[in-house]
Design an enzyme around this catalytic site. Sequence first.
Site, mmCIF file in Angstrom:
data_model
loop_
_atom_site.group_PDB
_atom_site.id
_atom_site.type_symbol
_atom_site.label_atom_id
_atom_site.label_comp_id
_atom_site.label_asym_id
_atom_site.label_seq_id
_atom_site.Cartn_x
_atom_site.Cartn_y
_atom_site.Cartn_z
ATOM 1 N N ASP A 1 0.846 -1.159 0.022
ATOM 2 C CA ASP A 1 0.042 0.117 -0.041
ATOM 3 C C ASP A 1 0.884 1.344 0.008
ATOM 4 O O ASP A 1 1.842 1.298 0.703
ATOM 5 C CB ASP A 1 -1.077 0.026 1.265
ATOM 6 C CG ASP A 1 -1.616 1.071 1.509
ATOM 7 O OD1 ASP A 1 -2.674 1.267 0.626
ATOM 8 O OD2 ASP A 1 -1.558 1.993 2.371
ATOM 9 N N GLU B 1 1.888 -0.463 -5.127
ATOM 10 C CA GLU B 1 1.130 0.710 -5.334
ATOM 11 C C GLU B 1 1.912 1.700 -5.643
ATOM 12 O O GLU B 1 2.412 2.357 -4.557
ATOM 13 C CB GLU B 1 0.080 0.823 -4.168
ATOM 14 C CG GLU B 1 -1.004 1.884 -4.728
ATOM 15 C CD GLU B 1 -1.926 2.208 -3.660
ATOM 16 O OE1 GLU B 1 -3.175 2.275 -3.733
ATOM 17 O OE2 GLU B 1 -1.870 2.402 -2.422
#
Length: 675
Positions: free
Chosen positions: A339, A375
């Site tokens: 993330d 990401e």
Amino acid sequence: MKNSDYQIAMGSAFPLGATLTEKGVNFSVVSEEASLLLLCLFDRTGEEIQQIPFVTKQNGIWFMEVIGLKEGQHYALRAKGDFNLHTQNVFNEHKLLIDPYAKDLTNKLVWHKDLTTINSHNQPDETDTAQLIPKSIVRAVQAKECRPARVKVTPSSRALYELHVKGFSQNLAIDEGLKGTYLGVASPAGIQHLKSLNITTIQLMPCFSFMTEPHLERLNLRNYWGYNPISFFAPEASYAVKDAVAEFQEMVDALREAGFEVILDVVYNHTAESELNQACISFRGLDNAHYYRHHEGRYLNYTGCGNCIDTYNTNSIRLICDSMRYWVEVMGVDGFRFDLGVDLGRTDHDFTTDAPLLQAILQDPVLSRTCLVMEPWDIGPNGYQVGHFPKGFLECNDKYRDTVRRFWRGGEHVVPEFATRFMGSRDCFHKGLRSALNSVNYITYHDGYTMRDLVSYHQRHNLANMENNRDGHGDNISQNFGVEGETNDSTVLEKRLNQQLCFISTLLLSQGTPHILGGDELSHSQQGNNNAYCQDNEITWLDWQESNERAAIQEAISRLMELRKQYPILAEIRLEDDALYAHASSDHIEWLNEKSVPMTHEDWQQGSRGYIAMVLASADTSTKLWLIFNNKDEALELPFPEASKSVESLYHTPAFSVNGNSLTCSYRGVFIGKL
């Protein structure tokens, strides 16, 4: 509270955390700036029974061996030291702290205003939090014996399926006690469904222990997604029946046994401690000045979550790598999705491919062999880095998402960029340097519309989030086909199903690594909510009701995944002008217009164009595949490509039918055939 009844030995600085020894338990904790560190022992009722000062500190690590302690002992930490907001030291002995290396916790942490370390006067808050903080548990967690072998996934066949443990299993037809749990995912019903899709890789949404944010607690909502961790080792207890550690391992083993690779979505960029005046539960109380990024006495908030881990700090790098190895070697996962990965590639402030954490992961003999998905952004300076991570990382490609959405909505001048995205986004993942497989292609992700909502809603419908519909993306590049939301109009429903099939077909026929949002195969709707992070209810729990729509989409995914595995050229074509494949014979691609002749310069420049086709030919000429994408609803009669007298239809959406020496396309659709 009494003095220690236990004999204390010097112990060892490594491994960090609580480790069983022949005589007791070795405790080792990083706290560079603390003047005193206390080990707090608790009984099973949560009563603090003893405080034992650590006896040794070397290189910022406190350690000791406590003779006589046994597995299962509940414990926590307290740290004494300077309180100086300018230097970011906020030590407060009144705040009980979770061991950052704890493998298990006694219960789920719930926000309470007394968790703060700083009062309204910027002084230490003296409210003791012993009754609010979950206790760490001394536990020797080992990899299970006779664990199924890791599944070796060929990169060209890899397809990611994003799964939320609770959302996936809450409404499954399984025993009531297994719903919403790790064991529910691993149930025969769960495994059978996943196998039916022909996917290779399960991408679990966060399973680190996490806490609901204060503002959600005030609104009587919950953090559902889990992107708010309190520990990088302890699994989330609310997904367990009894034992989160053992049941997570059992889930992974069951998925392995069924033939799946398992990767875990991990949040190493921030913690649930949030802003400086919020919770003091672990990292902040132990070493705020070193664990979190700050500048001139202020936090740097590149995550938008109140803080960000200083991944340029040696101890943070060690913590993250130790956590990753634990989840691979002990808990059994095969890789990670990171993330807000740009934060992991920052030095003092800026992003660089040479960042020490990225290099530490890539040189590690265990971690470098796992599946690593980034990401590639955060909200800090130069926070958008798609295509810029070092070799070894796959990257989520939002340019692919937006372009494919625009194409199927019928955008002008979109065909050239559609071709670029379809071919693996070589403007980002450059030829000669990286494979197209580094591009993780997706049309839907957890943070946005589901695919059903992408074809059903033009506006976001996030009122349930209690933010007056201000949160979530405002421009979703969606299309509702004339009706906003649910409808019984059969014509509208047919168009929506066809659009979903076009999306799925495009995704699974594109060069690169496809990502499927769990529930899209069920045509799951979130009622137009495109930011359902706080909806732990029927909005996000998958609906398993049988329908013709669901059957058509599942069949499409299964068939197209079968074709990807049968024809690797669909995922990674080896072209003559790509130095990455100089060692191999070259495949070939030819772009065709609706007359099935090569595209001209004028064809490419035609703004209203909604048709693009291509022939992919393998190097040995044994395979020639004809692919067609048409976003117009006018009927077309398409001749076979030159020198092809027949075509074998491998898959097509409902618009297509073969007639003699031509192909009829009645409205928008996708076709793949073998020439």
